[in-house]
Write a protein that holds these residues in place. Structure first.
Motif, PDB file in Angstrom:
ATOM      1  N   VAL A   1       0.821  -1.198   0.000  1.00  0.00           N
ATOM      2  CA  VAL A   1       0.000   0.000   0.000  1.00  0.00           C
ATOM      3  C   VAL A   1       0.865   1.262   0.000  1.00  0.00           C
ATOM      4  O   VAL A   1       0.414   2.324   0.344  1.00  0.00           O
ATOM      5  CB  VAL A   1      -0.958  -0.019   1.220  1.00  0.00           C
ATOM      6  CG1 VAL A   1      -1.957   1.112   1.169  1.00  0.00           C
ATOM      7  CG2 VAL A   1      -1.708  -1.333   1.274  1.00  0.00           C
ATOM      8  N   THR A   2       2.113   1.169  -0.388  1.00  0.00           N
ATOM      9  CA  THR A   2       2.981   2.334  -0.443  1.00  0.00           C
ATOM     10  C   THR A   2       2.684   3.145  -1.692  1.00  0.00           C
ATOM     11  O   THR A   2       2.143   2.649  -2.658  1.00  0.00           O
ATOM     12  CB  THR A   2       4.468   1.907  -0.446  1.00  0.00           C
ATOM     13  OG1 THR A   2       4.671   1.053  -1.557  1.00  0.00           O
ATOM     14  CG2 THR A   2       4.842   1.206   0.842  1.00  0.00           C
ATOM     15  N   VAL A   3       3.033   4.411  -1.650  1.00  0.00           N
ATOM     16  CA  VAL A   3       2.760   5.304  -2.770  1.00  0.00           C
ATOM     17  C   VAL A   3       4.005   5.426  -3.628  1.00  0.00           C
ATOM     18  O   VAL A   3       5.105   5.623  -3.130  1.00  0.00           O
ATOM     19  CB  VAL A   3       2.328   6.694  -2.253  1.00  0.00           C
ATOM     20  CG1 VAL A   3       2.143   7.658  -3.382  1.00  0.00           C
ATOM     21  CG2 VAL A   3       1.064   6.568  -1.426  1.00  0.00           C
ATOM     22  N   ALA A   4       3.834   5.304  -4.941  1.00  0.00           N
ATOM     23  CA  ALA A   4       4.960   5.419  -5.867  1.00  0.00           C
ATOM     24  C   ALA A   4       4.988   6.824  -6.455  1.00  0.00           C
ATOM     25  O   ALA A   4       3.958   7.397  -6.769  1.00  0.00           O
ATOM     26  CB  ALA A   4       4.829   4.390  -6.980  1.00  0.00           C
ATOM     27  N   THR A   5       6.170   7.358  -6.564  1.00  0.00           N
ATOM     28  CA  THR A   5       6.376   8.648  -7.216  1.00  0.00           C
ATOM     29  C   THR A   5       7.348   8.407  -8.354  1.00  0.00           C
ATOM     30  O   THR A   5       7.993   7.363  -8.408  1.00  0.00           O
ATOM     31  CB  THR A   5       6.976   9.668  -6.221  1.00  0.00           C
ATOM     32  OG1 THR A   5       8.255   9.181  -5.802  1.00  0.00           O
ATOM     33  CG2 THR A   5       6.081   9.878  -5.011  1.00  0.00           C
ATOM     34  N   PRO A   6       7.494   9.361  -9.297  1.00  0.00           N
ATOM     35  CA  PRO A   6       8.421   9.134 -10.409  1.00  0.00           C
ATOM     36  C   PRO A   6       9.838   8.782  -9.951  1.00  0.00           C
ATOM     37  O   PRO A   6      10.516   7.991 -10.578  1.00  0.00           O
ATOM     38  CB  PRO A   6       8.389  10.460 -11.165  1.00  0.00           C
ATOM     39  CG  PRO A   6       7.038  11.028 -10.856  1.00  0.00           C
ATOM     40  CD  PRO A   6       6.733  10.585  -9.450  1.00  0.00           C
ATOM     41  N   GLU A   7      10.311   9.367  -8.834  1.00  0.00           N
ATOM     42  CA  GLU A   7      11.666   9.055  -8.351  1.00  0.00           C
ATOM     43  C   GLU A   7      11.685   7.732  -7.605  1.00  0.00           C
ATOM     44  O   GLU A   7      12.731   7.168  -7.364  1.00  0.00           O
ATOM     45  CB  GLU A   7      12.181  10.137  -7.379  1.00  0.00           C
ATOM     46  CG  GLU A   7      12.017  11.563  -7.813  1.00  0.00           C
ATOM     47  CD  GLU A   7      10.630  12.133  -7.508  1.00  0.00           C
ATOM     48  OE1 GLU A   7      10.142  12.002  -6.374  1.00  0.00           O
ATOM     49  OE2 GLU A   7      10.043  12.697  -8.435  1.00  0.00           O
ATOM     50  N   ASN A   8      10.524   7.269  -7.189  1.00  0.00           N
ATOM     51  CA  ASN A   8      10.403   6.104  -6.323  1.00  0.00           C
ATOM     52  C   ASN A   8       9.418   5.118  -6.951  1.00  0.00           C
ATOM     53  O   ASN A   8       8.371   4.858  -6.398  1.00  0.00           O
ATOM     54  CB  ASN A   8       9.906   6.586  -4.951  1.00  0.00           C
ATOM     55  CG  ASN A   8       9.795   5.485  -3.939  1.00  0.00           C
ATOM     56  OD1 ASN A   8      10.476   4.478  -4.041  1.00  0.00           O
ATOM     57  ND2 ASN A   8       8.937   5.668  -2.964  1.00  0.00           N
ATOM     58  N   ALA A   9       9.743   4.616  -8.164  1.00  0.00           N
ATOM     59  CA  ALA A   9       8.827   3.719  -8.867  1.00  0.00           C
ATOM     60  C   ALA A   9       8.875   2.335  -8.240  1.00  0.00           C
ATOM     61  O   ALA A   9       9.919   1.698  -8.204  1.00  0.00           O
ATOM     62  CB  ALA A   9       9.180   3.660 -10.345  1.00  0.00           C
ATOM     63  N   GLN A  10       7.727   1.884  -7.749  1.00  0.00           N
ATOM     64  CA  GLN A  10       7.663   0.580  -7.103  1.00  0.00           C
ATOM     65  C   GLN A  10       6.811  -0.363  -7.945  1.00  0.00           C
ATOM     66  O   GLN A  10       5.808   0.044  -8.523  1.00  0.00           O
ATOM     67  CB  GLN A  10       7.088   0.709  -5.699  1.00  0.00           C
ATOM     68  CG  GLN A  10       8.014   1.475  -4.774  1.00  0.00           C
ATOM     69  CD  GLN A  10       7.493   1.496  -3.355  1.00  0.00           C
ATOM     70  OE1 GLN A  10       6.292   1.471  -3.137  1.00  0.00           O
ATOM     71  NE2 GLN A  10       8.395   1.536  -2.396  1.00  0.00           N
ATOM     72  N   TYR A  11       7.235  -1.624  -7.956  1.00  0.00           N
ATOM     73  CA  TYR A  11       6.594  -2.643  -8.770  1.00  0.00           C
ATOM     74  C   TYR A  11       6.385  -3.896  -7.948  1.00  0.00           C
ATOM     75  O   TYR A  11       7.253  -4.287  -7.163  1.00  0.00           O
ATOM     76  CB  TYR A  11       7.468  -2.993  -9.984  1.00  0.00           C
ATOM     77  CG  TYR A  11       7.687  -1.828 -10.913  1.00  0.00           C
ATOM     78  CD1 TYR A  11       6.831  -1.607 -11.985  1.00  0.00           C
ATOM     79  CD2 TYR A  11       8.738  -0.948 -10.714  1.00  0.00           C
ATOM     80  CE1 TYR A  11       7.018  -0.543 -12.835  1.00  0.00           C
ATOM     81  CE2 TYR A  11       8.934   0.135 -11.559  1.00  0.00           C
ATOM     82  CZ  TYR A  11       8.074   0.333 -12.622  1.00  0.00           C
ATOM     83  OH  TYR A  11       8.256   1.401 -13.462  1.00  0.00           O
ATOM     84  N   LEU A  12       5.243  -4.544  -8.164  1.00  0.00           N
ATOM     85  CA  LEU A  12       4.998  -5.848  -7.579  1.00  0.00           C
ATOM     86  C   LEU A  12       5.553  -6.867  -8.561  1.00  0.00           C
ATOM     87  O   LEU A  12       5.159  -6.883  -9.725  1.00  0.00           O
ATOM     88  CB  LEU A  12       3.495  -6.094  -7.375  1.00  0.00           C
ATOM     89  CG  LEU A  12       3.146  -7.505  -6.889  1.00  0.00           C
ATOM     90  CD1 LEU A  12       3.622  -7.720  -5.456  1.00  0.00           C
ATOM     91  CD2 LEU A  12       1.647  -7.750  -6.997  1.00  0.00           C
ATOM     92  N   THR A  13       6.474  -7.706  -8.107  1.00  0.00           N
ATOM     93  CA  THR A  13       7.069  -8.713  -8.988  1.00  0.00           C
ATOM     94  C   THR A  13       6.411 -10.064  -8.737  1.00  0.00           C
ATOM     95  O   THR A  13       5.976 -10.368  -7.624  1.00  0.00           O
ATOM     96  CB  THR A  13       8.596  -8.830  -8.777  1.00  0.00           C
ATOM     97  OG1 THR A  13       8.853  -9.203  -7.429  1.00  0.00           O
ATOM     98  CG2 THR A  13       9.294  -7.528  -9.106  1.00  0.00           C
ATOM     99  N   PHE A  14       6.339 -10.845  -9.814  1.00  0.00           N
ATOM    100  CA  PHE A  14       5.749 -12.169  -9.707  1.00  0.00           C
ATOM    101  C   PHE A  14       6.365 -13.073 -10.762  1.00  0.00           C
ATOM    102  O   PHE A  14       6.937 -12.613 -11.748  1.00  0.00           O
ATOM    103  CB  PHE A  14       4.223 -12.121  -9.859  1.00  0.00           C
ATOM    104  CG  PHE A  14       3.739 -11.447 -11.110  1.00  0.00           C
ATOM    105  CD1 PHE A  14       3.585 -12.156 -12.287  1.00  0.00           C
ATOM    106  CD2 PHE A  14       3.440 -10.099 -11.105  1.00  0.00           C
ATOM    107  CE1 PHE A  14       3.132 -11.538 -13.442  1.00  0.00           C
ATOM    108  CE2 PHE A  14       2.980  -9.464 -12.254  1.00  0.00           C
ATOM    109  CZ  PHE A  14       2.832 -10.186 -13.421  1.00  0.00           C
ATOM    110  N   LEU A  15       6.256 -14.376 -10.517  1.00  0.00           N
ATOM    111  CA  LEU A  15       6.775 -15.383 -11.439  1.00  0.00           C
ATOM    112  C   LEU A  15       5.656 -15.911 -12.316  1.00  0.00           C
ATOM    113  O   LEU A  15       4.525 -16.092 -11.862  1.00  0.00           O
ATOM    114  CB  LEU A  15       7.390 -16.550 -10.675  1.00  0.00           C
ATOM    115  CG  LEU A  15       8.691 -16.249  -9.951  1.00  0.00           C
ATOM    116  CD1 LEU A  15       9.066 -17.404  -9.043  1.00  0.00           C
ATOM    117  CD2 LEU A  15       9.794 -15.957 -10.936  1.00  0.00           C
TER     118      LEU A  15
END
Length: 188
Positions: free
Chosen positions: A18-32
């Motif tokens: 539930v974290t907020v992503a900003t352009p400098e802090n791009a967050q991604y959920l990774t999966f297989l």
């Protein structure tokens, strides 16, 4: 028959989603998926639920696994392996459904994507993201937003709006988009 899927209990790992992503802090959920590492922008992810309790819909393409009842809402579930390669995936112990929100004009739709296993939330700086390859990928180039470099490996960043295009999926499924009448398929 309606089936109900209970959301997983809130854990420390799910709180991190539930974290907020900003352009400098791009967050991604990774999966297989089929041994490959993929990722979607965390801002598209609503929740992760256990795989199961699907209601199959007859005469749908193989990549539409069915629908689930998520707190009273009917949510379609897309098998990404089948969407990419045409071969339906086989559910395992770690298989789960990632509920993502997809924009379609002014409307937003919840769609479940079936994945082999969810890995983690990663922060990938913009300077570590390469453009998508023009050829050689096992999935359509327009499905790829970019290639993130993480620990010496590439993570395929998906363009979730193209992968889960409501119009394209409705056309492939032979049904109308929400708000329209049902289109009848002739012959199969």
């Amino acid at each position: 028959m309606n089936t109900i899927v209970q959301a997983s209990p809130v854990t420390e790992k799910s709180r991190q989603l539930v974290t907020v992503a900003t352009p400098e802090n791009a967050q991604y959920l990774t999966f297989l998926l089929g041994g490959e590492m993929f990722a979607v922008g965390i801002l598209h992810v609503k929740e992760i639920i256990e795989f199961g309790n699907l209601t199959e819909i007859p005469m749908m393409p193989a990549f539409i696994r069915g629908v689930i009842n998520l707190r009273g809402a009917v949510v379609p579930v897309i098998d990404l392996a089948a969407r990419f390669a045409g071969e339906p995936s086989q559910p395992g112990k770690r298989t789960c459904i990632v509920i993502v929100e997809v924009q379609d004009g002014d409307l937003s739709h919840d769609v479940g994507i079936m994945v082999d296993a969810v890995s983690e939330v990663l922060e990938i700086p913009a300077n570590e993201i390469e453009p998508p390859p023009s050829f050689g990928a096992r999935i359509r180039a327009d499905f790829i937003q970019g290639m993130g470099k993480v620990a010496g490996r590439f993570v395929i960043l998906l363009n979730i709006h193209r992968v889960l295009s409501v119009d394209e999926i409705a056309t492939l499924a032979g049904v109308a988009t929400p708000g329209e009448g049902v289109a009848h398929r002739s012959g199969s």
